[in-house]
Design an enzyme around this catalytic site. Sequence first.
Site, PDB file in Angstrom:
ATOM      1  CD1 TRP A 215      -2.901 -10.067   4.535  1.00  0.00           C
ATOM      2  CD2 TRP A 215      -0.901  -9.485   5.321  1.00  0.00           C
ATOM      3  NE1 TRP A 215      -3.047  -8.869   5.195  1.00  0.00           N
ATOM      4  CE2 TRP A 215      -1.844  -8.485   5.690  1.00  0.00           C
ATOM      5  CE3 TRP A 215       0.431  -9.331   5.707  1.00  0.00           C
ATOM      6  CZ2 TRP A 215      -1.484  -7.348   6.414  1.00  0.00           C
ATOM      7  CZ3 TRP A 215       0.778  -8.197   6.431  1.00  0.00           C
ATOM      8  CH2 TRP A 215      -0.155  -7.219   6.784  1.00  0.00           C
ATOM      9  CG  ASP A 216      -7.095 -15.615   3.488  1.00  0.00           C
ATOM     10  OD1 ASP A 216      -7.928 -14.791   3.065  1.00  0.00           O
ATOM     11  OD2 ASP A 216      -7.100 -16.812   3.165  1.00  0.00           O
TER      12      ASP A 216
ATOM     13  CG  ASN B 138      -5.269  -8.136   8.124  1.00  0.00           C
ATOM     14  OD1 ASN B 138      -5.054  -7.739   9.261  1.00  0.00           O
ATOM     15  ND2 ASN B 138      -5.608  -7.312   7.142  1.00  0.00           N
TER      16      ASN B 138
ATOM     17  CG  ASP C 299      -1.882  -1.200   1.204  1.00  0.00           C
ATOM     18  OD1 ASP C 299      -2.057  -1.812   0.138  1.00  0.00           O
ATOM     19  OD2 ASP C 299      -2.412  -1.533   2.271  1.00  0.00           O
TER      20      ASP C 299
END
Length: 687
Positions: free
Chosen positions: A227-228, A262, A124
């Site tokens: 990273w779900d 997450n 990001d």
Amino acid sequence: MPNTRTKRFISGVVEGFYGRPWTMEQRTDLFKREQKWGLNTYLYAPKDDYKHRMYWRDLYCDKEAEQLKALISAAQRHNVEFVYAISPGLDITFSNPKEVAALQRKFDQVKGFGCRSFSLLFDDIERDMCPADKQAFSTFAHAQVTITNQVYLHLGEPEIFLFCPTDYCAAFSTPNVSQSSYLHTVGENLLPGVDILWTGPKVVSHHITVESIEEVSCVLKRAPVIWDNIHANDYDPQRVYMGPFKDRPTELIPKLSGILTNPNCEFYPNFVAIHTLATWCKSGADGGQRDIEMSEEEQDPNYSPQKALRMALTDWLQEFLITDQPGGPRQTDEPMQTDGGELAYVPGPGENPLFTAEPLTLDDLNLLSELFYLPYEYGPTARTMLHELDWLKSHRGVVTTATVTDKTAEWHSRAQQFDNMCEAVVQMFNRLSNAPNRRILYDLYDYICDIKSGVGLARAYVKTMVCFLSTGGRGGPSAQLMNDDPEPWGFRGGLSGEFQRMLPCHGNRDLFRHPPMTTVYSIRPYCPEDKVDIQKIFSDMRREEEGTMTTQDSLISYSLAVGDLPPSPQCALVLEDELGLCGYALGFTEVKLAAAKFQRFLCDSVLEDFPSLITMQLLPRVIDPTPANRMIASLLSSIKATGSKGAFCELRQNDCRMLDFYNKLGSFKAIKMSTLPQEIIIMGISL
């Protein structure tokens, strides 16, 4: 030398969302849960911890250091690997040695707290490099890989070191995963001991397939750590997710280095997300849990999302029933004592009984989960409620007739069933509100209040239809429901909702797609036998207008509808559905002579530009605009074929449905005439 130690499968939770970070107490509670359920990792990466992201260069002060030490120690006591992450990508200059030294100094400080595992995150952020970095590095990926390798080696090649790329999902990979120069640079140059985080096809992935993981693994030259974000809700404050971990086959497990969820920003609603992830991880180990009962819809031989959900909700119910603070709901059958030692008030005969809170049930939690399920689907009950409400709206025309039919009975039966489902939501809300564990309730309260309000509005609307339709539409709509000046609690949204509703594609990502129309419509040419039915449609719709009319001026279109003025050849169509004739579209190509006979307020200049007249009417049960659009298009085509320059329609201001229809077509424009009565609107189209 690269790290060659055998790594255990990483499984656990990443606190990586935007918003208020979890408290120290909640994180300690998380470690206990992870240990109990067989998960082994916690990644510390809260976006709103200033010293994790915005002020990453600043060292922790003594007070902060003590908190981190305590947190790391708590994780280790529960056999959970604490992974500390820094997110320096907002403003780091990769080519500046002082920046690298600041990064290493920060990691060294946390290493001194007892931390053994670390992570560098470049998610990001903007992809443009500053001029100094452009001179030092050939690409953005090269800059990130270089600094990551330096930090990894500086820390002594820790067993767990996670790297999050800027292109962390397939949707961000240009032009695609297999041809992404960024991912190829990362895969070829990042030291093999560094694991790479990956969210799947999207930021919030619906499905993650074995094939997609094999593809990215080939490019990255290692199995990724997922990273779900399937349960993440930081992108929308009106959503929370309490459905099971699903749409990731357990065949993925040997293809991955690990998986971290997450989840929701609110800590306590994450019970289901973390519990079901743990069940999924165990299901893929040693051949999986083959004794789990499978449904026909489930394809994974090792893991059942519904079974996992039931197990999680069963355990969660026990936590709801624990009183977590003084002053919570009473959990005793003993009579309450007052300060003076007197017994509590007991109502007498004929008086209202005292309020008694019913205990929360497993069915309540199952309903809660189904109402707040997953990003790409609602639970079964939520879907049923949406479909039932849509069906009741679509078929409301069957109860406008005075004759009771099987379809009428079905409509009222389904309306009652919908009301029963709404009542179940209200009861669930009441029992949740009185659950002893207030910490969980407070995390949920905004969401359950919102769904109770939304369901309440839908329930009131159906009840209004029951009354309104059963009286043939004479009772009028509910003043509360249809008020054009509602109170703030009477509508959902806010400024964000206002902006979205103004955009052309608003609603095209709603999970509840409007189902295909089950009604089959037939458009055919008018025949003399249709005259009586057309007159009835005209009379029924005219009767609805009469209550708000202040003038009785007759329109030419009225003469056309009742048969006093016959339509021109090839300029008359009717619409039929399974119940019979439900609409018509009629045209008259040369209306000047008729205007002189029936109507005085149409001026010659208007008739010069718009010599033809059209009129259309549909019964309220026709809610699909498609057949109406087709009828108008066919009618105008026939009129144009006669050589007419244009056509007009006559409407009264209280005919809101047809006014809305012509306005949405966009091709009809209002014609201003000083001789028009106030209630009459003329709209024309050039051909």
